[in-house]
Design an enzyme around this catalytic site. Sequence first.
Site, PDB file in Angstrom:
ATOM      1  N   ASP A 272      -2.196   0.986   7.573  1.00 53.63           N
ATOM      2  CA  ASP A 272      -1.448   0.854   6.318  1.00 53.63           C
ATOM      3  C   ASP A 272      -0.982  -0.584   6.089  1.00 53.63           C
ATOM      4  O   ASP A 272      -1.002  -1.078   4.961  1.00 53.63           O
ATOM      5  CB  ASP A 272      -0.251   1.815   6.295  1.00 53.63           C
TER       6      ASP A 272
ATOM      7  N   GLU B 278      -1.583  -1.454  -4.909  1.00 52.28           N
ATOM      8  CA  GLU B 278      -2.816  -0.721  -5.193  1.00 52.28           C
ATOM      9  C   GLU B 278      -2.589   0.269  -6.332  1.00 52.28           C
ATOM     10  O   GLU B 278      -1.548   0.920  -6.403  1.00 52.28           O
ATOM     11  CB  GLU B 278      -3.277   0.021  -3.934  1.00 52.28           C
TER      12      GLU B 278
ATOM     13  N   ASP C  75       0.878  -1.166   0.000  1.00 51.25           N
ATOM     14  CA  ASP C  75       0.000   0.000   0.000  1.00 51.25           C
ATOM     15  C   ASP C  75       0.919   1.221   0.000  1.00 51.25           C
ATOM     16  O   ASP C  75       1.425   1.621   1.048  1.00 51.25           O
ATOM     17  CB  ASP C  75      -0.899  -0.004   1.239  1.00 51.25           C
TER      18      ASP C  75
END
Length: 175
Positions: free
Chosen positions: A139, A67, A8
Site C-alpha cells: 500500500d 488514485e 492510495d
Amino acid sequence: MAIILGVDPGSRITGYGLIRSEGRLLEYLDSGCIRVGEKPMAERLQTIFHSLAVLIGEYRPEEFAIEQVFMARNPDSALKLGQARGAAIVSAANSGLAVHEYSARQVKQAVVGTGGADKSQVQHMVQALLGLSRKPQADAADALAIALCHAHMNQSVLRMARTGGKVRSGRVRQP
C-alpha cells in the site's frame, strides 16, 4: 522543488508516500500505512482525515495526488473506498492543496511502463526509482507510485509548455 504526497486510499489500509521532486531528481522522504482495522466507518474516516492532516502539517507538501476510484465487483466495497477517498481529499483541501487524481493504469504506466503491471512490479520499480534498500509494503508502494506519477506528469507538462505543445494530465480539483 516540490514535496508531493501520494495517497492510495482504502477503507482498512490507506497508504501514503512523500517524495521531493526537483527536475528529474527524486528523493524519498517517508511512506507508510494508516491502518484503521475494524472500527466503525465514521471512526475509520476520522483516522484517515486526521492522520493525513498530521503528515501535511509535518512535511508541508505543495502537491497532493490520489488514485481515482475504480469500479469494484462489490458495490459496498466501492462505496467504502469512495468514503476513504473523500476523507483524504478533504484533508488535503482543508490545507489548501489542489487534488490531482490519476487512474491505476496511468500510475502503472508512468512508473513501470505498462498499465497492466502487477503489484510486485510496482514495488520493484518504486524501490529502484527512489533508491530504497528494500521494497516498501504494497500500500505504501502504491502511494509512492502515485506521487511518482504526479512528478512525472508535472515534468511532462513543463516540457510541453517549453516546447509550445499540448499535454493531457490527470484531473485536477482546486480547493
